[in-house]
Design a protein around this motif. Structure first.
Motif, mmCIF file in Angstrom:
data_model
loop_
_atom_site.group_PDB
_atom_site.id
_atom_site.type_symbol
_atom_site.label_atom_id
_atom_site.label_comp_id
_atom_site.label_asym_id
_atom_site.label_seq_id
_atom_site.Cartn_x
_atom_site.Cartn_y
_atom_site.Cartn_z
ATOM 1 N N ASN A 173 0.834 -1.222 0.000
ATOM 2 C CA ASN A 173 0.000 0.000 0.000
ATOM 3 C C ASN A 173 0.859 1.259 0.000
ATOM 4 O O ASN A 173 0.489 2.280 -0.567
ATOM 5 C CB ASN A 173 -0.912 -0.008 1.233
ATOM 6 C CG ASN A 173 -2.003 1.024 1.131
ATOM 7 O OD1 ASN A 173 -2.479 1.331 0.046
ATOM 8 N ND2 ASN A 173 -2.388 1.583 2.259
ATOM 9 N N GLN A 174 2.035 1.158 0.617
ATOM 10 C CA GLN A 174 2.941 2.310 0.688
ATOM 11 C C GLN A 174 3.967 2.295 -0.443
ATOM 12 O O GLN A 174 5.025 2.921 -0.336
ATOM 13 C CB GLN A 174 3.658 2.309 2.047
ATOM 14 C CG GLN A 174 2.733 2.423 3.270
ATOM 15 C CD GLN A 174 1.950 3.714 3.282
ATOM 16 O OE1 GLN A 174 2.461 4.747 2.874
ATOM 17 N NE2 GLN A 174 0.707 3.657 3.719
ATOM 18 N N LYS A 175 3.671 1.520 -1.526
ATOM 19 C CA LYS A 175 4.465 1.493 -2.772
ATOM 20 C C LYS A 175 5.868 0.921 -2.592
ATOM 21 O O LYS A 175 6.733 1.128 -3.445
ATOM 22 C CB LYS A 175 4.597 2.905 -3.362
ATOM 23 C CG LYS A 175 3.262 3.604 -3.559
ATOM 24 C CD LYS A 175 3.448 4.968 -4.179
ATOM 25 C CE LYS A 175 2.129 5.700 -4.253
ATOM 26 N NZ LYS A 175 2.249 7.047 -4.798
ATOM 27 N N CYS A 176 6.105 0.217 -1.464
ATOM 28 C CA CYS A 176 7.414 -0.410 -1.202
ATOM 29 C C CYS A 176 8.556 0.573 -1.423
ATOM 30 O O CYS A 176 9.594 0.233 -2.005
ATOM 31 C CB CYS A 176 7.619 -1.632 -2.098
ATOM 32 S SG CYS A 176 6.629 -3.033 -1.596
ATOM 33 N N GLU A 182 -7.379 1.947 -11.108
ATOM 34 C CA GLU A 182 -6.115 1.901 -11.854
ATOM 35 C C GLU A 182 -6.201 1.097 -13.159
ATOM 36 O O GLU A 182 -5.434 1.333 -14.076
ATOM 37 C CB GLU A 182 -5.003 1.302 -10.958
ATOM 38 C CG GLU A 182 -4.756 2.056 -9.662
ATOM 39 C CD GLU A 182 -4.188 3.449 -9.918
ATOM 40 O OE1 GLU A 182 -3.568 3.648 -10.972
ATOM 41 O OE2 GLU A 182 -4.400 4.335 -9.064
ATOM 42 N N ASN A 197 -3.907 -3.848 -2.389
ATOM 43 C CA ASN A 197 -3.119 -2.610 -2.205
ATOM 44 C C ASN A 197 -2.203 -2.322 -3.382
ATOM 45 O O ASN A 197 -1.574 -1.261 -3.438
ATOM 46 C CB ASN A 197 -2.289 -2.697 -0.928
ATOM 47 C CG ASN A 197 -3.149 -2.512 0.313
ATOM 48 O OD1 ASN A 197 -4.281 -2.047 0.218
ATOM 49 N ND2 ASN A 197 -2.626 -2.887 1.472
ATOM 50 N N VAL A 245 8.672 -4.741 -4.569
ATOM 51 C CA VAL A 245 7.255 -5.038 -4.854
ATOM 52 C C VAL A 245 7.128 -6.490 -5.315
ATOM 53 O O VAL A 245 6.264 -7.244 -4.847
ATOM 54 C CB VAL A 245 6.693 -4.077 -5.920
ATOM 55 C CG1 VAL A 245 5.291 -4.516 -6.344
ATOM 56 C CG2 VAL A 245 6.664 -2.653 -5.405
ATOM 57 N N ASP A 292 8.807 2.798 -3.529
ATOM 58 C CA ASP A 292 9.083 2.935 -4.979
ATOM 59 C C ASP A 292 10.201 2.013 -5.442
ATOM 60 O O ASP A 292 10.950 2.322 -6.380
ATOM 61 C CB ASP A 292 9.428 4.397 -5.321
ATOM 62 C CG ASP A 292 8.259 5.325 -5.031
ATOM 63 O OD1 ASP A 292 7.105 4.905 -5.265
ATOM 64 O OD2 ASP A 292 8.490 6.466 -4.583
ATOM 65 N N SER A 347 -2.087 0.985 -5.127
ATOM 66 C CA SER A 347 -1.327 2.164 -4.677
ATOM 67 C C SER A 347 -0.015 2.310 -5.433
ATOM 68 O O SER A 347 0.578 3.387 -5.450
ATOM 69 C CB SER A 347 -1.002 2.044 -3.189
ATOM 70 O OG SER A 347 -2.171 1.897 -2.458
ATOM 71 N N VAL A 348 0.455 1.197 -6.018
ATOM 72 C CA VAL A 348 1.840 1.190 -6.525
ATOM 73 C C VAL A 348 1.956 1.946 -7.853
ATOM 74 O O VAL A 348 2.962 2.567 -8.143
ATOM 75 C CB VAL A 348 2.346 -0.250 -6.671
ATOM 76 C CG1 VAL A 348 3.767 -0.290 -7.200
ATOM 77 C CG2 VAL A 348 2.289 -0.933 -5.308
ATOM 78 N N GLY A 349 0.892 1.925 -8.665
ATOM 79 C CA GLY A 349 0.964 2.604 -9.965
ATOM 80 C C GLY A 349 0.410 1.725 -11.073
ATOM 81 O O GLY A 349 0.413 0.491 -10.982
#
Length: 1657
Positions: A1368-1371, A1454, A1406, A1378, A1373, A1409-1411
């Motif tokens: 959820n916190q995009k690892c 998304e 989640n 991920v 980035d 959240s990553v894109g």
């Protein structure tokens, strides 16, 4: 009567559904609950306002048909009909009105018995209809109001109420009504009928009076009062002669009220004829009724009708009337009862009315009763007089002289209650010119007399609630006198100059202030205006006091300006205003000086700084200058004689007498007449009260003033007093005089001592020196020693003052030219010390100590200097007698008066000031450090006192003395050899628990260092950075926080280390070590810090003393428990650990938990070494990894987990390590491994029970080792892990993480099996954003990945929650991270734990959240996982379903439409049942997901999705008012997203503006507005929506049913008539009617509200 046909013909039906719904509401009106009844009545009323004919006729028919309907139901309907009629009367046609009138009349009279609720409601309906259909109602009433037959109770009541409600239409009917009524009155037997007839007749009379009073507005102007006088007269006879005899109280009161109104309509002759009997009848009622107001009101109306134009017809009845009215005035009203107050006022009104024809007679009767009555009677009579003077002025005008003369009997009254009311009568008389008549002056004197009242004697207050204290009466009369003088112009000639006569008499002394205030106002006004009557003719106005009398009196009153309610300013203003009337020679002086004196008084009041002595000096100066400007020996003697003659005026006023004596002293000093002087010396001694210190002092100072000009006569007088007045037996001619007691002699002795003192002080020094040895000392010294204890306080005080005054008279400056040495000083000092020692040490009750020290200070000034022994004894005596006193000066007693406390506080303060002055005088004789040391010796023992206040007193004394030395010393003559001792003694006090002591100690050290600096040769203004920084240390001491104290004392140690001379270091350390055993723990630790600081900095200089110091410290360790001193011992263990860490750790870890305090200190000491800390952390992590986190036992019922010892011990030890500041660097280095290990440790501890004690113990513990007590509670594994984790975060400065965990209440959640996954989710979020944890995330993931395959569910849940939120916190980035985490989660989708599966689903969701890139990559996998999650069969609480829907919601934002198209409608259909699930989270997620599906509702799937929107719209709108807030918010969210797809700008705008997430939605208003838009935008869907709502009438939730009913009401209510044919009206309306029978009151209420909107159906 019209008989209605079948129901449908009787109802003014519309032919629509509203007919049935109206009937349904009527049927349901008698709801089970009050709320339901109110709402259904309101609905009927709302319908009735729209369809009055339908509702009124329906109610009419319903009541006609259901003759046996319960009474409550009938009442509700009739009340509702009344409300509708009042609102819509102009819309009710005559036919319906007639029906309703007939119904109302029938309902009202159906029961022959009186049934109030029912018949009142029917009557109310008739009165409402009568507003417009008065004739029709009266027609119906007349049918039931036939001659010869008694009508129904409510028929009469209705006619009466109608007369009140519709005066102009009813009065013309009253002729007929009265003609029918009169014959009936004789037939009435029952009280209730008599009451209703009486009430009606009262209302008829009021109506007629109002009609005739406003005849210009009346329809028939020919109607007059006379037309009704005969009928009213006849009715009056019946009411009065027959009915008034009834036993029923309520009836009698109504009859009296009616009679009061009826008398105004009766013929004059008739009224006069019946008057005697009427009055007698009314007066008799007083005996039968406890509450007389209504009777008095009726009586005053009757009197008002009779007492006109001086009509004396009442004369025969006057006595009887008064005998009934008097008792009511004599009994004071009950102010808590409004009727009682009203009655009191009404009775007084009766007296005012009676005064019109009988003022003379009434005055005579009142005065007679005033003379002979008791207290209550006289208060009552005075109250009547006050009322008559104010309210019947015209009638009483010619009786003023009689009243004033008659009221003189009150002048000698002693009763305060009577005096208070009489003062009020005097005010009234003043305002109406009575006091200008003869006797007015006596009234004024009466007021002045009350202004002179003393305070009530202390003691028990009178239990009488109306008790009037002297203080209250005095205050009131003060105000009365001022009021008369300043606001009533006609009073000036009465008050001037008469009030001057009130100044001098002794009995009016207490009134001096207010009398002077009034006179000052009048005198200054007349002087400015140059009024004719300003100048006084003392011959003509013989009673006015003569000028010298006034001057003497006013001077003395001005001398004590704070007495008599702050009289000073007023007295001075009067003196200024009167000066031309006193002596022309005084005018200029007084006009100049007096304004300055007044200003001085004003300033002292503002600044709250008052000195009586300063004031007296100014006042005596004014007297002295006044004598100078007159320059007449005879005038001076004459004034002196007057002052002398006034002495007796002040026998009860010691302050004033004191000042009078001083004035006499000033006059004698000015006078040259020996006879005059001798006479007044005798006068002073013969009149002074020896028991009073104030008088004694005044007399003594007067003697002193006189001695300045006449020393020998004064000494002669004192000598003769000593010989003649101080012997017990009377001899010679005066044997008849009573023998004096021992106490009397002691008191005279005291006066004599004081006189000698002041004579010595004020006499010319050359004369006094010659007389001292020969005359004065010979007279006084024998009395010093023989002071008897019984009456000795005054004598002691006077002897001490005498010594002090004599010491002052021989001050070296005064006698330097005479070469005089005071030989008796030693004896004086011995005597003073004995007095100090004799004082009590438990309480400070007298000023003897302070006076004695002042005297000692004065004697120390004399040459030569005291011997060392004398000085030592004096200092010891002075300090011992003060320091030992209790903190507040006296032991605290319960209920102690505030004044007493204040007095003791002032005494204490003055005593210490006296001590400081004494010590300063001693220092002046030896201004060196030796002089200071001689004082310091006495202070040292007190520094170790266990009482804060004693330590504070000792330090303050030292500071005062040291400061004095610093400012006045000669540095070249001193060597500060004892600097080390002084500072070493002061150091422990710098960390004293008492703030004041701490600050004083720092100040003392600061001044000591300054003294040392001066002795070293530095100038006074020399800047030394270290010493000058000391005041900042003092500021830092304000907070008692130990860490701040440590910091301050540490800094102090640096200053001392720098400034202490080498030759004093050894002595300093030896003395300082004694401070380690200081009784105050803070102080001993402070001493320890300075000791460490000095040894660290100056240790090289004490090489030879090291062994001694260590031995000394070691011996003290046994009794020292403070860290600074224990550290040395603990360091040896740390040294050991540098060699054998593994063994030390193994030993320490095996100790029983919880660790005892020694163990904690060991761990802390070890942690202070960085190398040891690094190695410890590594070994402890290894232990945690290898050992089992808990032991699991599987019983048949449950699985129990018990903690294992090693991980528990490691966890507790780690907390101690993390709590040490020194470990920060080492802990940060191991951040990722510690974070992962601690997360798993917290997870492994959830629900784990502590191990039993025996499992935590070692068999091979070292011998003699302290263990934790057996009773110590074993730490809870979960709490221990969490506390360790918190300490870890604190040490690594991860405060951002701590703040988030605290704010989100995670610390509690970590312990709860239900909530700990959520806690780890929040923790992960905090870690990602943390500036400390963020950079370590990849390493933390690496350290935790293996734990996802752990054998323990708890650990897998922790890692799954961590990984889910990490996605959820995009690892951070990090694409590789991920992939690693996603693969890990996908691998656990089939985990045996349903919590792990749920968290994996959450993590996969989640991915949104990553894109979009990564979402596309995983979309197929994730979508299938989500759909599978929604179908998870082992999901009893829908947790996985909720997560799957939540995840889908997020992914939809998304992914592209093509990915979802195939399943879009499938998903919509799958989630619809979830809208109505019982669990709020499920409902909320389903609604949010549906809102998110809107993203794909505008593409190829537009049409089918729009259909889904319409299908779910009703459900969403109803859940907008769901019982759960989260569901409401979900609905708002989804509707805002769906709005743009609905094809309606207006509806979309409505959603966007009103459905804001946190805005407060007014649901009913919103639904109403929205329904109008929906009708306009989707006319074809309305029936669909309505039927959708109807389906919710069977919902599980009563709120949803209520919402559905309301929505139906708004949809149908706002639907235009032309479109109503598309609605399934019958189905909907019958469903609403069914809801009226629902079990929940709220549902029934909303159904009724909905029905009220459907008036067009």
């Amino acid at each position: 009567m019209i008989m209605p046909g079948p129901e449908e013909n009787g109802v003014r039906s519309t032919g629509g559904q509203v007919d049935d719904m109206t009937m349904a509401l009527i049927d349901a009106a008698n709801d089970r609950t009050e709320e339901g009844q109110d709402q259904i009545s309101q609905a009927l009323f709302d319908l009735g306002k729209r369809k009055p004919a339908l509702v009124l006729s329906s109610c009419y028919c319903y009541l006609k048909k259901h003759t046996k309907l319960v009474q409550e139901h009938r009442v509700i309907l009739l009340q509702c009909m009344e409300k509708i009629v009042k609102e819509t009367l102009d819309q009710v046609d005559t036919g319906l009105a007639t029906d309703l009138i007939k119904l109302g009349a029938m309902e009202m009279t159906m029961s022959k018995e009186v049934v109030p609720d029912w018949q009142n409601a029917a009557s109310g309906l008739l009165v409402a209809l009568g507003e417009q259909y008065c004739d029709e109602v009266m027609s119906e009433m007349f049918e039931r109001f036939q001659p010869g037959t008694l009508p129904h109770y409510f028929v009469v009541r209705t006619i009466g109420n109608l007369a009140q409600a519709n005066v102009y239409r009813m009065v013309p009917h009253l002729t007929a009504v009265l003609s029918t009524t009169l014959p009936m009155l004789g037939m009435v037997k029952h009280d209730n009928m008599k009451w209703v007839f009486s009430s009606a007749l009262s209302k008829f009379s009021e109506a007629i009076i109002e009609y005739c009073a406003n005849i210009d507005k009346a329809p028939d102007k020919s109607i007059t009062r006379d037309r009704f006088s005969q009928e009213i007269g006849s009715a009056f006879d019946v009411l009065f002669t027959t009915w008034l005899q009834s036993k029923e109280a309520k009836l009698r009161l109504t009859i009296v009220e009616a009679m009061g109104h009826m008398t105004h309509l009766m013929a004059k002759e008739k009224l006069e004829e019946v008057l005697p009997r009427v009055l007698q009848g009314i007066l008799l009622l007083y005996k039968k009724h406890p509450e007389p107001f209504h009777i008095t009101q009726g009586l005053s109306n009757v009197l008002d009708a009779v007492c006109i134009e001086g009509n004396t017809i009442l004369e025969p009845q006057l006595e009887g009337l008064l005998s009934s009215l008097f008792p009511q005035v004599f009994n004071p009203p009950d102010y808590s009862n409004p009727l009682s107050i009203k009655n009191h006022n009404e009775v007084l009104r009766c007296f005012a009315i009676l005064a019109r024809p009988f003022s003379g007679k009434l005055t005579g009767i009142l005065l007679q009763k005033l003379e002979n009555g008791n207290e209550k009677v006289r208060i009552g009579i005075l109250t009547i007089f006050k009322h008559l003077i104010n309210a019947a002025n015209d009638a009483m005008e010619d009786k003023q002289e009689v009243v004033v003369s008659g009221l003189k009997m009150m002048l000698a009254e002693q009763n305060n209650k009577l005096k208070k009311i009489f003062a009020q009568v005097i005010i009234a008389m003043a305002h109406h010119g009575y006091l200008e008549l003869e006797g007015g002056h006596q009234m004024i004197e009466f007021i002045v007399k009350q202004c002179s009242l003393p305070n009530d004697p202390p003691g028990k207050r009178s239990p009488d609630p109306e008790y009037v204290s002297n203080q209250a009466l005095r205050l009131m009369c003060d105000n009365v006198l001022q009021l008369l003088a300043t606001t009533v112009e006609d009073m000036e000639p009465v008050l001037w100059p008469f009030l001057l006569e009130m100044i001098v008499p002794e009995q009016y002394t207490q009134a001096g202030g207010v009398v002077c205030k009034c006179l000052a106002h009048l005198a200054n006004k007349k002087r400015e205006e140059k009024a004719e009557d300003y100048e006084l003719d003392y011959e003509m106005q013989a009673n006015t006091p003569k000028p010298n009398v006034m001057i003497a009196r006013l001077m003395v009153l001005a001398g004590c300006p704070k007495n008599n309610r702050e009289r000073g300013t007023h007295v001075l203003q009067l003196m200024k205003g009167m000066s031309p009337n006193l002596d022309d020679r005084l005018i200029d002086l007084w006009d100049t000086v007096i304004p300055k004196l007044i200003q001085y008084l004003d300033d002292s009041n503002k600044e709250d700084s008052w000195s009586q002595k300063n004031w007296e000096d100014l006042a005596l100066k004014l007297l002295s200058k006044s004598l100078d400007v007159i320059e007449s020996e005879d005038w001076i003697a004459d004034l002196g004689e007057t002052f002398g003659s006034h002495v007796s005026l002040y026998n009860s006023y010691p302050d004033e007498k004191n000042f009078l004596y001083k004035c006499l002293g000033v006059i004698m000093r000015k006078s040259t007449k020996k006879d005059f002087v001798n006479k007044h010396l005798d006068l002073i001694f013969s009149t002074v009260k020896h028991t009073d210190q104030v008088e004694r002092e005044g007399a003594a100072i007067a003697m002193g003033f006189c001695a300045a000009s006449h020393l020998d006569p004064v000494l002669g007088k004192l000598d003769s007093v000593a010989k003649n007045d101080m012997v017990q037996k009377s001899g010679g001619l005066f044997k008849f005089i009573k023998d004096k007691s021992e106490a009397d002699i002691e008191r005279i002795k005291a006066t004599l001592m004081l006189c000698y003192g002041y004579v010595a002080l004020f006499s010319p020094v050359s004369l006094i020196v010659s007389r001292m040895e020969a005359t004065i000392l010979r007279s006084i010294t024998p009395h010093f020693v023989n002071v008897k204890t019984l009456h000795s306080i005054d004598l002691k005080k006077c002897i001490v003052q005498c010594m002090n005054l004599m010491g002052k008279s021989f001050h070296p400056e005064r006698v330097k030219s005479l070469n005089f040495t005071f030989s008796q000083r030693h004896e004086f000092l011995v005597c003073l010390k004995s007095y100090m020692k004799a004082e009590s040490l438990t309480a400070l009750t007298t000023e003897t100590r302070a006076l004695a020290m002042n005297a000692c200070a004065t004697l120390v000034k004399l040459d030569p200097k005291l011997s060392e022994a004398e000085e030592f004894d004096l200092i010891k005596t002075a300090t011992d007698c003060l320091y030992s006193l209790p903190k507040e000066g006296a032991a605290v007693k319960k209920g102690k008066q505030e004044g007493m406390e204040l007095e003791v506080e002032v005494l204490l303060e003055s005593s210490f000031e006296s001590l400081y002055d004494l010590l300063k005088e001693l220092l002046k004789k030896d201004l060196t450090t030796d002089g200071l040391d001689s004082i310091f010796k006495h202070i040292v023992p007190w520094l170790l006192s266990t009482h804060d206040h004693e330590r504070e007193r000792a330090l303050r004394t030292l500071l005062v003395c040291a400061h004095f030395l610093l400012e006045n010393m000669d540095p070249t003559e001193s060597k500060f050899t004892n600097q080390s001792t002084v500072i070493a003694r002061l150091v422990p006090r710098c960390t004293d628990p008492d703030l004041e002591v701490r600050q004083l100690a720092i100040d003392c050290i600061y001044v000591s260092l300054k003294i040392a600096s001066r002795i070293e040769g530095n100038p006074a203004d020399y800047k030394d950075a270290m010493i000058d920084a000391m005041p900042t240390l003092k500021e830092r001491l304000v907070k008692g926080d130990p860490s701040i104290l440590f910091s301050v004392i540490n800094d102090l140690s640096k200053v001392i280390a720098k400034k202490m001379p080498s030759d004093q270091i050894q002595n300093f350390l030896e003395v300082l070590q004694e401070g380690l055993l200081d009784p105050q723990s803070h102080s001993s630790s402070g001493a320890c810090v300075v000791l460490n600081g000095i040894m660290k900095t100056r240790g090289t200089e004490i090489i030879k003393q090291v062994e001694n110091i260590v031995t000394s410290l070691h011996s003290k360790l046994a009794t020292i428990d403070f860290p600074q001193t224990r550290t040395g011992t603990l360091r040896s263990i740390r040294t050991l650990a540098t060699h054998h860490l593994s063994l030390v750790l193994k030993t320490l870890i095996s100790y029983q938990l919880p660790y005892d305090s020694d163990m904690v200190e060991i761990w802390q000491t070890l942690s202070q070494d960085p190398q040891i800390t690094t190695a410890m952390i590594d070994q402890m992590l290894g232990m945690l990894h290898k050992s089992l986190p808990y032991e699991e036992r599987n019983n048949e019922e449950e699985i129990t987990r018990t903690a294992t010892s090693t991980p528990m011990a490691v966890t507790c030890a780690m907390k101690i390590i993390f709590d040490c500041e020194e470990t920060e660097e080492q802990v940060v280095k191991a951040y990722h491994t510690l974070m992962g290990a601690l997360m798993l440790r917290i997870g492994s501890s959830v629900g784990v029970k502590p191990a039993r004690q025996k499992e935590m113990e070692r068999d091979d513990k070292p011998k003699g080792k302290k263990a934790a007590p057996v009773t110590s509670k074993v730490p809870e594994p979960s709490q221990a892990a969490i506390e360790t984790f918190r300490s870890f975060l604190t040490r690594t400065k991860s405060t951002d993480i701590i703040d988030i965990l605290t704010e989100e209440e995670c610390w509690e959640k970590f312990e709860e099996e239900e909530n700990y996954p959520e806690a780890f989710t929040i923790l992960t979020r905090a870690m990602v954003t943390s500036s400390v944890a963020g950079p370590h995330m990849s390493e933390i993931v690496a350290s935790l990945t293996s734990a996802l395959s752990s054998l323990y569910d708890l650990q897998r849940v922790v890692v799954a929650a961590f990984f889910a939120e990490l996605i959820n916190q995009k690892c951070m980035d990090n694409a590789d991270l991920v992939e690693l985490v996603m693969n890990s989660l996908l691998g656990r989708l089939v985990d045996s734990s349903h919590k792990v599966r749920m968290l994996c689903i959450r993590g996969l969701g989640n991915i949104a959240s990553v894109g979009s890139e990564l979402v596309k990559k995983y979309s197929t996998t994730v979508l299938s996982a989500m759909m599978a999650g929604m179908d998870d069969k082992e999901d009893p609480d829908d947790d996985i379903t909720t997560e799957a829907m939540s995840g889908l919601s997020r992914i939809l934002c998304e992914i592209e439409e093509s990915h979802i198209r195939a399943i879009l409608i499938n998903v919509s259909l799958k989630i619809r049942p979830c809208f109505e699930k019982e669990k709020p989270d499920v409902r909320a997620q389903a609604i949010i997901l549906f809102g998110n599906l809107s993203r794909f509702g505008d593409g190829p799937s537009k049409a089918p999705f729009l259909e889904q929107i319409h299908s779910n719209l009703v459900s969403l709108l109803l859940h907008l008012n769901d019982p759960e807030t989260k569901v409401k918010k979900a609905c708002k969210f989804s509707l805002r997203l769906l709005g743009p797809l609905m094809g309606s700008e207006t509806i979309n705008d409505k959603f966007q503006r009103h459905l804001l997430e946190d805005a407060n939605l007014i649901y009913g208003e919103f639904l109403n507005d929205l329904s109008k838009l929906m009708i306009e935008e989707f006319p074809d869907k309305i029936n669909f929506y309505v039927m959708g709502c109807v389906s919710f009438f069977k919902s599980l939730w009563s709120e949803i049913k209520s919402n559905a009913a309301l929505f139906v009401g708004y949809l149908l209510g706002n639907l235009h008539e032309s479109r109503q044919n598309v609605i399934s009206k019958e189905h909907v309306c019958s469903a609403l009617i069914m809801l009226l029978k629902d079990q929940t009151p709220a549902v029934r209420c909303r159904a009724a509200e909905a029905i009220s909107l459907l008036y067009e159906y």
